[in-house]
Enzyme design. Structure first.
Site, PDB file in Angstrom:
ATOM      1  N   LYS A 145       0.960  -1.318   0.128  1.00 25.89           N
ATOM      2  CA  LYS A 145       0.165  -0.002   0.138  1.00 25.89           C
ATOM      3  C   LYS A 145       1.237   1.038   0.234  1.00 25.89           C
ATOM      4  O   LYS A 145       0.678   2.201  -1.079  1.00 25.89           O
ATOM      5  CB  LYS A 145      -1.262   0.031   1.568  1.00 25.89           C
ATOM      6  CG  LYS A 145      -1.834  -0.870   1.344  1.00 25.89           C
ATOM      7  CD  LYS A 145      -2.648  -0.826   2.942  1.00 25.89           C
ATOM      8  CE  LYS A 145      -1.849  -0.824   3.761  1.00 25.89           C
ATOM      9  NZ  LYS A 145      -0.911  -1.618   4.428  1.00 25.89           N
ATOM     10  N   ARG A 192      -8.354   1.908   9.677  1.00 26.59           N
ATOM     11  CA  ARG A 192      -8.112  -0.068  10.486  1.00 26.59           C
ATOM     12  C   ARG A 192      -8.738  -0.356  11.289  1.00 26.59           C
ATOM     13  O   ARG A 192      -8.795  -1.548  12.099  1.00 26.59           O
ATOM     14  CB  ARG A 192      -7.041   0.732  11.059  1.00 26.59           C
ATOM     15  CG  ARG A 192      -5.731  -0.014  10.283  1.00 26.59           C
ATOM     16  CD  ARG A 192      -4.095  -0.388  11.371  1.00 26.59           C
ATOM     17  NE  ARG A 192      -3.263  -0.535  10.429  1.00 26.59           N
ATOM     18  CZ  ARG A 192      -2.235   0.032  10.554  1.00 26.59           C
ATOM     19  NH1 ARG A 192      -2.271   1.516   9.764  1.00 26.59           N
ATOM     20  NH2 ARG A 192      -1.207  -0.203  10.269  1.00 26.59           N
ATOM     21  N   ARG A 200      12.605  -5.722   4.172  1.00 23.07           N
ATOM     22  CA  ARG A 200      12.473  -4.609   4.722  1.00 23.07           C
ATOM     23  C   ARG A 200      12.787  -3.232   4.943  1.00 23.07           C
ATOM     24  O   ARG A 200      13.309  -3.520   6.307  1.00 23.07           O
ATOM     25  CB  ARG A 200      10.588  -3.759   4.617  1.00 23.07           C
ATOM     26  CG  ARG A 200      10.066  -2.510   4.460  1.00 23.07           C
ATOM     27  CD  ARG A 200       8.703  -2.782   4.538  1.00 23.07           C
ATOM     28  NE  ARG A 200       7.846  -2.406   5.696  1.00 23.07           N
ATOM     29  CZ  ARG A 200       6.540  -2.230   6.005  1.00 23.07           C
ATOM     30  NH1 ARG A 200       6.451  -2.227   5.054  1.00 23.07           N
ATOM     31  NH2 ARG A 200       6.915  -1.924   7.545  1.00 23.07           N
ATOM     32  N   ARG A 239      12.437  -1.544  10.948  1.00 26.10           N
ATOM     33  CA  ARG A 239      11.112  -0.609  11.215  1.00 26.10           C
ATOM     34  C   ARG A 239      11.238  -1.670  12.608  1.00 26.10           C
ATOM     35  O   ARG A 239      11.188  -2.704  12.132  1.00 26.10           O
ATOM     36  CB  ARG A 239      10.001  -0.725  10.659  1.00 26.10           C
ATOM     37  CG  ARG A 239       9.890   0.363   9.836  1.00 26.10           C
ATOM     38  CD  ARG A 239       8.468   0.526   9.390  1.00 26.10           C
ATOM     39  NE  ARG A 239       7.089  -0.086   9.982  1.00 26.10           N
ATOM     40  CZ  ARG A 239       5.931   0.232   9.653  1.00 26.10           C
ATOM     41  NH1 ARG A 239       5.672   0.467   8.523  1.00 26.10           N
ATOM     42  NH2 ARG A 239       4.873  -0.702  10.185  1.00 26.10           N
ATOM     43  N   ARG A 260       0.570  -8.617  14.186  1.00 31.58           N
ATOM     44  CA  ARG A 260       0.058  -7.370  13.378  1.00 31.58           C
ATOM     45  C   ARG A 260      -0.752  -7.746  12.432  1.00 31.58           C
ATOM     46  O   ARG A 260      -1.756  -7.054  11.553  1.00 31.58           O
ATOM     47  CB  ARG A 260       0.897  -6.306  12.390  1.00 31.58           C
ATOM     48  CG  ARG A 260       2.214  -5.424  13.816  1.00 31.58           C
ATOM     49  CD  ARG A 260       3.170  -5.072  12.672  1.00 31.58           C
ATOM     50  NE  ARG A 260       3.133  -3.723  11.592  1.00 31.58           N
ATOM     51  CZ  ARG A 260       3.975  -4.329  11.161  1.00 31.58           C
ATOM     52  NH1 ARG A 260       5.575  -4.589  10.683  1.00 31.58           N
ATOM     53  NH2 ARG A 260       3.683  -3.761   9.956  1.00 31.58           N
TER      54      ARG A 260
HETATM   55  P1  AMP Z   1       1.644   0.939   9.177  1.00 27.37           P
HETATM   56  O1  AMP Z   1       2.602   1.903   9.069  1.00 27.37           O
HETATM   57  O2  AMP Z   1       0.577   1.313   8.385  1.00 27.37           O
HETATM   58  O3  AMP Z   1       2.004  -0.599   9.326  1.00 27.37           O
HETATM   59  O4  AMP Z   1       1.294   1.458  10.734  1.00 27.37           O
HETATM   60  C1  AMP Z   1       2.264   1.434  12.079  1.00 27.37           C
HETATM   61  C2  AMP Z   1       1.413   0.982  13.643  1.00 27.37           C
HETATM   62  O5  AMP Z   1       0.945   2.332  13.116  1.00 27.37           O
HETATM   63  C3  AMP Z   1       0.562   0.336  13.279  1.00 27.37           C
HETATM   64  O6  AMP Z   1       0.865  -0.861  13.638  1.00 27.37           O
HETATM   65  C4  AMP Z   1      -0.535   0.857  14.620  1.00 27.37           C
HETATM   66  O7  AMP Z   1      -0.025   0.787  15.598  1.00 27.37           O
HETATM   67  C5  AMP Z   1      -0.045   1.885  13.696  1.00 27.37           C
HETATM   68  N1  AMP Z   1      -1.251   2.549  13.081  1.00 27.37           N
HETATM   69  C6  AMP Z   1      -1.154   2.907  11.867  1.00 27.37           C
HETATM   70  N2  AMP Z   1      -2.680   3.474  11.137  1.00 27.37           N
HETATM   71  C7  AMP Z   1      -3.051   3.290  12.033  1.00 27.37           C
HETATM   72  C8  AMP Z   1      -4.653   3.201  12.356  1.00 27.37           C
HETATM   73  N3  AMP Z   1      -5.230   3.681  11.567  1.00 27.37           N
HETATM   74  N4  AMP Z   1      -4.903   3.078  13.623  1.00 27.37           N
HETATM   75  C9  AMP Z   1      -4.799   2.624  14.614  1.00 27.37           C
HETATM   76  N5  AMP Z   1      -2.698   2.675  14.531  1.00 27.37           N
HETATM   77  C10 AMP Z   1      -2.444   2.675  13.507  1.00 27.37           C
END
Ligand code: AMP
Length: 222
Positions: A19, A94, A133, A166, A177
């Site tokens: 994404k 989410r 990654r 990360r 996750r």
């Molecule tokens: P991502 O970079 O989208 O994988 O997000 C990394 C982490 O940020 C996720 O595993 C969550 O802990 C937090 N996070 C990002 N977006 C959201 C969201 N919309 N709702 C809740 N937690 C979020």
């Protein structure tokens, strides 16, 4: 000026499906903002803000930051004048309550048309991709160690920034996750399917193949 309806996009799918990579490509191509809630949280963590301090432990545990915090962040981002010509939301909503709150924000902002682009790929492929990654600290570009020939600590081939892995891309956290995704995020798709705004993209191809699929889909829809 009203935005082209197809440029109001929500990129939806499990972690590692591509994404973020695709959002960066499409946002650049159409010159619209890429609103990544994960990137916003990581910036807050790096700056050590109050939000960052609250979010760090949750992110590292592979869990979700509370809905009210996330909805507040997105409401502010969508109200900014830069999003008037369109946007790509990446990583939000989410949860079903986040999706419901987003519908309310859209109606407040008089946004009637938008599309949800659903990405999917085999789960083991996602684990493999995430463990491979690395991300650039400066421009956020995403690389895969095996295919791009990079390792953490190297300079970004594009901008020279530092590449890093990360903390939440450790295999154990990745699996957590994915479980959180299945339990809390996947039901959001039913919400959008009922609204008939969901489009499907096969995320298992190469970066170029997937972005070609998205571009074709958007032109067919317009
Ligand atoms: P991502 O970079 O989208 O994988 O997000 C990394 C982490 O940020 C996720 O595993 C969550 O802990 C937090 N996070 C990002 N977006 C959201 C969201 N919309 N709702 C809740 N937690 C979020």
């Amino acid at each position: 000026m009203t935005a082209h309806p197809m440029l109001r996009l929500i990129f939806f799918g499990p972690p590692g499906v591509g994404k973020g990579t695709q959002a960066k490509i499409i946002a650049k191509r159409f010159n619209i903002p890429h609103i990544s809630t994960g990137d916003m949280l990581r910036t807050a963590v790096a700056k050590g803000t109050e939000l960052g301090r609250k979010a760090k432990e949750i992110i590292d545990a592979g869990q979700l930051v509370p809905d009210d915090i996330m909805v507040g962040i997105v409401r502010e981002a969508l109200a900014a004048p830069e999003t008037a010509g369109g946007f790509i939301l990446d990583g939000f909503p989410r949860t079903v309550p986040q999706a419901q709150a987003l519908s309310k924000i859209f109606s407040e902002l008089r946004i009637g048309r938008y599309r949800v682009v659903e990405f999917d790929a085999d789960r083991e492929e996602l684990v493999r991709r995430l463990s491979q990654r690395v991300v650039c600290r400066t421009d956020g570009k995403i690389y895969t160690m095996a295919t791009d020939g990079v390792v953490p600590g190297m300079p970004c081939p594009d901008c020279g920034g530092e590449l890093y892995q990360r903390d939440d891309d450790k295999e154990e956290t990745v699996r957590r996750r994915l479980t959180v995704y299945e339990q809390q995020t996947a039901p959001v798709l039913d919400y959008y399917k009922k609204l008939k705004v969901a489009l499907y993209v096969d995320g298992s191809g190469s970066v170029v193949e997937v972005s070609r699929q998205i571009t074709m889909m958007l032109s067919e829809e317009s």
